[in-house]
Write an enzyme that holds these catalytic residues in place. Structure first.
Site, PDB file in Angstrom:
ATOM      1  N   ASN A  10      41.804  27.534  49.839  1.00 32.39           N
ATOM      2  CA  ASN A  10      41.202  28.059  48.612  1.00 32.39           C
ATOM      3  C   ASN A  10      42.109  29.184  48.121  1.00 32.39           C
ATOM      4  OD1 ASN A  10      39.655  29.288  46.664  1.00 32.39           O
ATOM      5  ND2 ASN A  10      38.024  29.971  48.049  1.00 32.39           N
ATOM      6  N   LYS A  12      41.933  30.869  45.438  1.00 28.81           N
ATOM      7  CA  LYS A  12      41.218  31.907  44.673  1.00 28.81           C
ATOM      8  C   LYS A  12      42.014  32.280  43.410  1.00 28.81           C
ATOM      9  CE  LYS A  12      39.021  33.226  48.947  1.00 28.81           C
ATOM     10  NZ  LYS A  12      38.398  34.241  49.778  1.00 28.81           N
ATOM     11  N   HIS A  96      30.723  29.194  46.407  1.00 32.01           N
ATOM     12  CA  HIS A  96      31.497  30.122  47.230  1.00 32.01           C
ATOM     13  C   HIS A  96      30.854  31.517  47.153  1.00 32.01           C
ATOM     14  CE1 HIS A  96      34.697  32.697  48.671  1.00 32.01           C
ATOM     15  NE2 HIS A  96      35.159  31.629  49.302  1.00 32.01           N
ATOM     16  N   GLU A  98      31.982  34.379  46.852  1.00 31.97           N
ATOM     17  CA  GLU A  98      32.489  35.263  45.792  1.00 31.97           C
ATOM     18  C   GLU A  98      31.849  34.927  44.449  1.00 31.97           C
ATOM     19  OE1 GLU A  98      36.611  34.608  46.670  1.00 31.97           O
ATOM     20  OE2 GLU A  98      36.305  35.665  48.566  1.00 31.97           O
ATOM     21  N   GLU A 168      30.613  29.832  55.718  1.00 38.54           N
ATOM     22  CA  GLU A 168      31.496  30.982  55.613  1.00 38.54           C
ATOM     23  C   GLU A 168      30.673  32.269  55.651  1.00 38.54           C
ATOM     24  OE1 GLU A 168      35.355  29.851  53.422  1.00 38.54           O
ATOM     25  OE2 GLU A 168      33.817  30.082  51.897  1.00 38.54           O
ATOM     26  N   GLY A 174      38.039  37.324  54.231  1.00 42.65           N
ATOM     27  CA  GLY A 174      39.061  38.272  53.782  1.00 42.65           C
ATOM     28  C   GLY A 174      39.031  39.607  54.520  1.00 42.65           C
ATOM     29  N   SER A 214      38.558  34.218  57.448  1.00 40.74           N
ATOM     30  CA  SER A 214      39.684  34.763  58.209  1.00 40.74           C
ATOM     31  C   SER A 214      40.256  33.787  59.240  1.00 40.74           C
ATOM     32  CB  SER A 214      39.293  36.078  58.882  1.00 40.74           C
ATOM     33  OG  SER A 214      38.959  37.044  57.893  1.00 40.74           O
TER      34      SER A 214
HETATM   35  P1  PGA Z   1      39.757  34.013  53.960  1.00 43.80           P
HETATM   36  O1  PGA Z   1      38.852  33.295  52.848  1.00 43.80           O
HETATM   37  O2  PGA Z   1      40.377  32.930  54.798  1.00 43.80           O
HETATM   38  O3  PGA Z   1      40.772  34.807  53.188  1.00 43.80           O
HETATM   39  O4  PGA Z   1      38.844  34.871  54.779  1.00 43.80           O
HETATM   40  C1  PGA Z   1      38.083  32.174  53.159  1.00 43.80           C
HETATM   41  C2  PGA Z   1      37.351  31.681  51.928  1.00 43.80           C
HETATM   42  O5  PGA Z   1      36.836  32.507  51.163  1.00 43.80           O
HETATM   43  O6  PGA Z   1      37.256  30.466  51.688  1.00 43.80           O
END
Ligand code: PGA
Length: 252
Positions: A10, A12, A96, A98, A168, A174, A214
């Protein structure tokens, strides 16, 4: 039941069209010998068509990060399922954290987005996860159950045959902090039973449940070894093709 591992990047809100094409091209080259793992990348919507062209005929699949559930009309700044599909995407991330956190996406909106996606033949990757506060209050399963049952409300077995579920934990995205092995194992097991009780044993057995938060080359092997983990949704560590390939080739 053998499920094909699904490893998705992803991206983003990163990379211009040209940068996305460069990384995608490099990744597709590195993935040319991969057969047993399904690899997907989700660049920004603006780069979809360019990346689709760059990876055409390779083993890498394309996904989008978001769409709007209406078919067309006066919705300034939004893109429809139809547009995403026409740009070359096969998968679509929905819900997601976010999007839920920063853009107020509700379970109802998630449900409508999945309906729109299914309507044009896009394969939904439904993202769910609890916040740290929710986990501390021991509400993890309550939250996940609601996200899954409301998100998938009203769909039939046939419609959900290509569903991917992405667990997640919000506090692991992140942050460099991954959930503990036992935590992931327990949640994934729970989610598979939930799918069985909501739909059927067959659907539960076939649905890939992937972990995100992560994931890195250093921890992917341990995560993939967990029973009921069928893949990974990777943010930060998917931006660099050389790094991402080390996650994809977790088995050496
Ligand atoms: P990350 O993000 O691997 O940077 O923690 C995962 C995601 O949001 O899909």
């Amino acid at each position: 039941m053998k499920r094909q591992p699904f490893i998705a990047g992803n991206w983003k809100m990163n990379k211009t069209g040209q940068q996305a094409v460069e990384t995608a091209t490099q990744l597709a080259r590195l993935c040319s010998d991969i057969k047993d793992i399904e690899v997907m990348i989700a660049p920004a919507n603006l780069s979809l068509a360019l990346v689709a062209q760059a990876i055409q005929g390779t083993t890498v699949k394309l996904g989008a990060q978001n769409l709007y559930f209406e078919q067309q009309g006066a919705f300034t700044g939004e893109v429809s399922a139809d547009m995403v599909k026409a740009a070359g995407a096969e998968y679509i991330l929905v819900g997601h954290s976010e999007r839920r956190q920063y853009f107020g996406e509700t379970d109802e909106a998630v449900n409508r987005k999945i309906a729109a996606a299914l309507g044009v033949g896009l394969k939904p990757v439904l993202c769910i996860g609890e916040t740290l506060a929710q986990r501390k209050q021991e509400n993890t399963y309550l939250i996940l159950d609601k996200q899954v049952s409301d998100g998938l409300k009203g769909f039939g077995l046939e419609e959900l045959s290509n569903l991917v579920l992405a667990y997640e934990p919000v506090w692991a995205i992140g942050t460099g902090q991954t959930a503990g092995i036992e935590q992931v194992e327990a949640v994934h097991q729970h989610l598979r039973s939930l799918l069985e009780s909501l739909f059927s044993k067959d659907l539960a057995d076939r649905t890939r449940i992937v972990y995100g938060g992560s994931v890195k080359p250093e921890n992917v092997k341990k995560i993939m070894a967990i029973e009921d983990v069928d893949g990974a949704l990777v943010g930060g560590a998917s931006l660099d093709a050389d790094k991402f390939i080390n996650i994809i080739k977790y088995n050496g």
